[in-house]
Enzyme design. Structure first.
Site, PDB file in Angstrom:
ATOM      1  N   SER A  72       0.684  -1.019   0.086  1.00 54.62           N
ATOM      2  CA  SER A  72       0.063   0.090   0.011  1.00 54.62           C
ATOM      3  C   SER A  72       0.973   1.390  -0.093  1.00 54.62           C
ATOM      4  O   SER A  72       1.556   1.414  -1.019  1.00 54.62           O
ATOM      5  CB  SER A  72      -1.196  -0.109   1.192  1.00 54.62           C
ATOM      6  OG  SER A  72      -1.960   0.957   0.704  1.00 54.62           O
ATOM      7  N   HIS A  77       3.353  14.606   5.608  1.00 56.53           N
ATOM      8  CA  HIS A  77       3.064  16.050   5.300  1.00 56.53           C
ATOM      9  C   HIS A  77       3.685  16.695   6.509  1.00 56.53           C
ATOM     10  O   HIS A  77       3.228  16.385   7.620  1.00 56.53           O
ATOM     11  CB  HIS A  77       1.660  16.417   5.250  1.00 56.53           C
ATOM     12  CG  HIS A  77       0.882  15.739   3.827  1.00 56.53           C
ATOM     13  ND1 HIS A  77       1.084  16.026   2.712  1.00 56.53           N
ATOM     14  CD2 HIS A  77       0.233  14.433   3.962  1.00 56.53           C
ATOM     15  CE1 HIS A  77       0.597  15.018   1.862  1.00 56.53           C
ATOM     16  NE2 HIS A  77      -0.169  14.107   2.807  1.00 56.53           N
ATOM     17  N   CYS A  92      -0.975  -3.793   3.761  1.00 55.57           N
ATOM     18  CA  CYS A  92      -1.558  -5.251   3.962  1.00 55.57           C
ATOM     19  C   CYS A  92      -0.539  -6.353   3.996  1.00 55.57           C
ATOM     20  O   CYS A  92       0.529  -6.123   3.974  1.00 55.57           O
ATOM     21  CB  CYS A  92      -2.199  -5.180   2.549  1.00 55.57           C
ATOM     22  SG  CYS A  92      -3.590  -3.879   2.225  1.00 55.57           S
TER      23      CYS A  92
END
Length: 125
Positions: A72, A77, A92
């Site tokens: 994934s 940020h 996952c």
């Protein structure tokens, strides 16, 4: 007439959202440091890096970045002016996102961390 409904793909994995506060501004504006850190965090979690892209908004400004994983993603940020970073780690399979977060915390050394962990195991229709 009864129709067979095909099964819906059910995503499964662990999604960790972390707000990290009280981090030194120079760490949060260092694009190279953050890219290296998140790639190493993926490896620590036993995930497989496919691609990464990071962008700085200028000297002393924030960074946004993504590490695309076979399992994934990890994103970050940053707001150096506030000493704040938001990390999003979704993995996952057998990857362990908590190990990725532990490395991120050890490196950035936030004063506080707020974590929300979501077990995303879907149900087939």
């Amino acid at each position: 007439m009864k129709r067979d409904i095909p099964p819906i793909h059910a995503p499964s994995g662990t999604h960790v959202l972390a707000d990290l506060s009280g981090i030194a501004a120079e760490k949060l504006s260092n694009c190279e440091l953050l890219q290296t850190l998140l790639c190493r965090a993926a490896e620590a979690a036993e995930a497989h890096v496919l691609f990464s892209h990071f962008h700085t908004f200028g000297d002393g400004q924030g960074v946004t970045g993504v590490v695309l994983l076979a399992e994934s993603h990890i994103t970050i940020h940053t707001w150096p002016e506030c000493g704040f970073a938001a990390a999003d780690i979704f993995m996952c399979g057998s990857a362990q996102p908590e190990l990725a977060l532990a490395l991120i915390e050890r490196t950035l050394q936030p004063l506080t961390t707020s974590v929300k962990s979501i077990n995303r195991t879907g149900v087939q229709a």
